[in-house]
Scaffold this motif. Sequence first.
Motif, PDB file in Angstrom:
ATOM      1  N   HIS A   8       0.847  -1.184   0.000  1.00 43.98           N
ATOM      2  CA  HIS A   8       0.000   0.000   0.000  1.00 43.98           C
ATOM      3  C   HIS A   8       0.891   1.245   0.000  1.00 43.98           C
ATOM      4  O   HIS A   8       1.886   1.307   0.739  1.00 43.98           O
ATOM      5  CB  HIS A   8      -0.935   0.011   1.208  1.00 43.98           C
ATOM      6  N   SER A   9       0.544   2.210  -0.815  1.00 39.98           N
ATOM      7  CA  SER A   9       1.432   3.355  -1.003  1.00 39.98           C
ATOM      8  C   SER A   9       1.571   4.205   0.263  1.00 39.98           C
ATOM      9  O   SER A   9       2.541   4.930   0.422  1.00 39.98           O
ATOM     10  CB  SER A   9       0.950   4.219  -2.161  1.00 39.98           C
ATOM     11  N   GLY A  10       0.600   4.099   1.176  1.00 42.29           N
ATOM     12  CA  GLY A  10       0.700   4.850   2.421  1.00 42.29           C
ATOM     13  C   GLY A  10       1.868   4.431   3.280  1.00 42.29           C
ATOM     14  O   GLY A  10       2.297   5.181   4.162  1.00 42.29           O
ATOM     15  N   SER A  11       2.419   3.247   3.036  1.00 44.70           N
ATOM     16  CA  SER A  11       3.552   2.750   3.839  1.00 44.70           C
ATOM     17  C   SER A  11       4.905   3.133   3.244  1.00 44.70           C
ATOM     18  O   SER A  11       5.946   2.804   3.820  1.00 44.70           O
ATOM     19  CB  SER A  11       3.467   1.225   3.971  1.00 44.70           C
ATOM     20  N   LEU A  12       4.908   3.820   2.117  1.00 41.78           N
ATOM     21  CA  LEU A  12       6.159   4.160   1.451  1.00 41.78           C
ATOM     22  C   LEU A  12       6.872   5.329   2.123  1.00 41.78           C
ATOM     23  O   LEU A  12       6.244   6.177   2.767  1.00 41.78           O
ATOM     24  CB  LEU A  12       5.893   4.535  -0.010  1.00 41.78           C
ATOM     25  N   SER A  13       8.183   5.400   1.934  1.00 44.92           N
ATOM     26  CA  SER A  13       8.938   6.578   2.341  1.00 44.92           C
ATOM     27  C   SER A  13       8.566   7.744   1.431  1.00 44.92           C
ATOM     28  O   SER A  13       7.966   7.558   0.365  1.00 44.92           O
ATOM     29  CB  SER A  13      10.442   6.312   2.223  1.00 44.92           C
ATOM     30  N   ARG A  14       8.919   8.948   1.828  1.00 45.69           N
ATOM     31  CA  ARG A  14       8.608  10.115   1.001  1.00 45.69           C
ATOM     32  C   ARG A  14       9.280  10.004  -0.367  1.00 45.69           C
ATOM     33  O   ARG A  14       8.689  10.348  -1.391  1.00 45.69           O
ATOM     34  CB  ARG A  14       9.050  11.406   1.700  1.00 45.69           C
ATOM     35  N   ALA A  38      15.414  13.445   2.866  1.00 47.47           N
ATOM     36  CA  ALA A  38      16.791  13.299   3.311  1.00 47.47           C
ATOM     37  C   ALA A  38      17.699  13.379   2.083  1.00 47.47           C
ATOM     38  O   ALA A  38      17.253  13.190   0.951  1.00 47.47           O
ATOM     39  CB  ALA A  38      16.982  11.963   4.024  1.00 47.47           C
ATOM     40  N   ARG A  39      18.982  13.669   2.304  1.00 46.46           N
ATOM     41  CA  ARG A  39      19.905  13.855   1.188  1.00 46.46           C
ATOM     42  C   ARG A  39      19.981  12.625   0.298  1.00 46.46           C
ATOM     43  O   ARG A  39      20.043  12.753  -0.934  1.00 46.46           O
ATOM     44  CB  ARG A  39      21.304  14.204   1.720  1.00 46.46           C
ATOM     45  N   ALA A  40      19.921  11.431   0.876  1.00 47.09           N
ATOM     46  CA  ALA A  40      20.002  10.215   0.051  1.00 47.09           C
ATOM     47  C   ALA A  40      18.806  10.132  -0.890  1.00 47.09           C
ATOM     48  O   ALA A  40      18.953   9.816  -2.080  1.00 47.09           O
ATOM     49  CB  ALA A  40      20.063   8.981   0.936  1.00 47.09           C
ATOM     50  N   ASP A  41      17.595  10.434  -0.382  1.00 47.78           N
ATOM     51  CA  ASP A  41      16.399  10.412  -1.227  1.00 47.78           C
ATOM     52  C   ASP A  41      16.457  11.516  -2.280  1.00 47.78           C
ATOM     53  O   ASP A  41      16.010  11.334  -3.418  1.00 47.78           O
ATOM     54  CB  ASP A  41      15.135  10.567  -0.381  1.00 47.78           C
ATOM     55  N   THR A  42      17.010  12.671  -1.889  1.00 45.60           N
ATOM     56  CA  THR A  42      17.175  13.766  -2.851  1.00 45.60           C
ATOM     57  C   THR A  42      18.056  13.336  -4.008  1.00 45.60           C
ATOM     58  O   THR A  42      17.727  13.539  -5.186  1.00 45.60           O
ATOM     59  CB  THR A  42      17.780  15.000  -2.166  1.00 45.60           C
ATOM     60  N   ASN A  43      19.196  12.725  -3.687  1.00 43.33           N
ATOM     61  CA  ASN A  43      20.116  12.275  -4.734  1.00 43.33           C
ATOM     62  C   ASN A  43      19.481  11.195  -5.606  1.00 43.33           C
ATOM     63  O   ASN A  43      19.682  11.170  -6.827  1.00 43.33           O
ATOM     64  CB  ASN A  43      21.413  11.773  -4.119  1.00 43.33           C
TER      65      ASN A  43
END
Length: 258
Positions: A151-157, A186-191
């Motif tokens: 379910h997409s509600g459980s995903l990270s941003r 977070a920077r990792a997700d940004t990259n």
Amino acid sequence: MSSILTVEGVNKNFSGLKALDDVNLVVEEGSVHAIIGPNGAGKSTFLNCLVGRLVPDTGTVLYYGNKPEGETLFGLPPHAINQKGISRVFQTPEVFEDLTLFENAMIPVMAHLDGSYRFNSWGGVLSRGEIADAAEHILSDVGLLEKRNMHSGSLSRGDKRRLELAMCLAQDPKLLLLDEPTAGMARADTNNTIDLLKKIGEERKITKVIIEHDMHVVFSLATKVSVLARGHIIAEGAPQEMKGDARVQEAYLGGAHL
């Protein structure tokens, strides 16, 4: 290089407050055009005028994605603008949190069908299985296929942003508008998001307009930068030119270097 979007003399007032002041902008086809500026500069108001959420008081917005002579977007509702090949990524990812990733991907795939169950851009009658294959393909493109039943509600941003991008890509857009696509990450997700947008740029001929505060994102992606301050475009050019422009430094940081 030809333009895909031209904005001329756009003004928007809210009870006497001039949010946009004679904004002129040309977005070249195939470019990554970043719009930057301090808080309150009018960036979100400008984007909302492009997608039909707000109607400019004066000015013209012409889109050349379908007709060489261009067609006006002025006064069209958001769904009509979307159907012309313009998709938007919101500042906070907009996904159906109670549905699985696969179900989220299926919705725009089916919305891209006309009444005869043909893909408008691809052609050919598609069966239900082929529609499901298309949804899985688009999830694979953004690296989420293995999570298709979550379910997409459980995903990270960051993964919600990937899913939202998949939903946009399923509509086969010519122009993609992104409102702070890495906000709150977070920077990792940004990259990872930067890498994904680069990948999309390499694989698909989609022009992008990005509103962004993070200069790391801007300098990693943009081919051209427009600087909006107090509702007016004060500078425009290549990213490195804008980085050293005194007007930009003054508007952004009171003269400090970016």
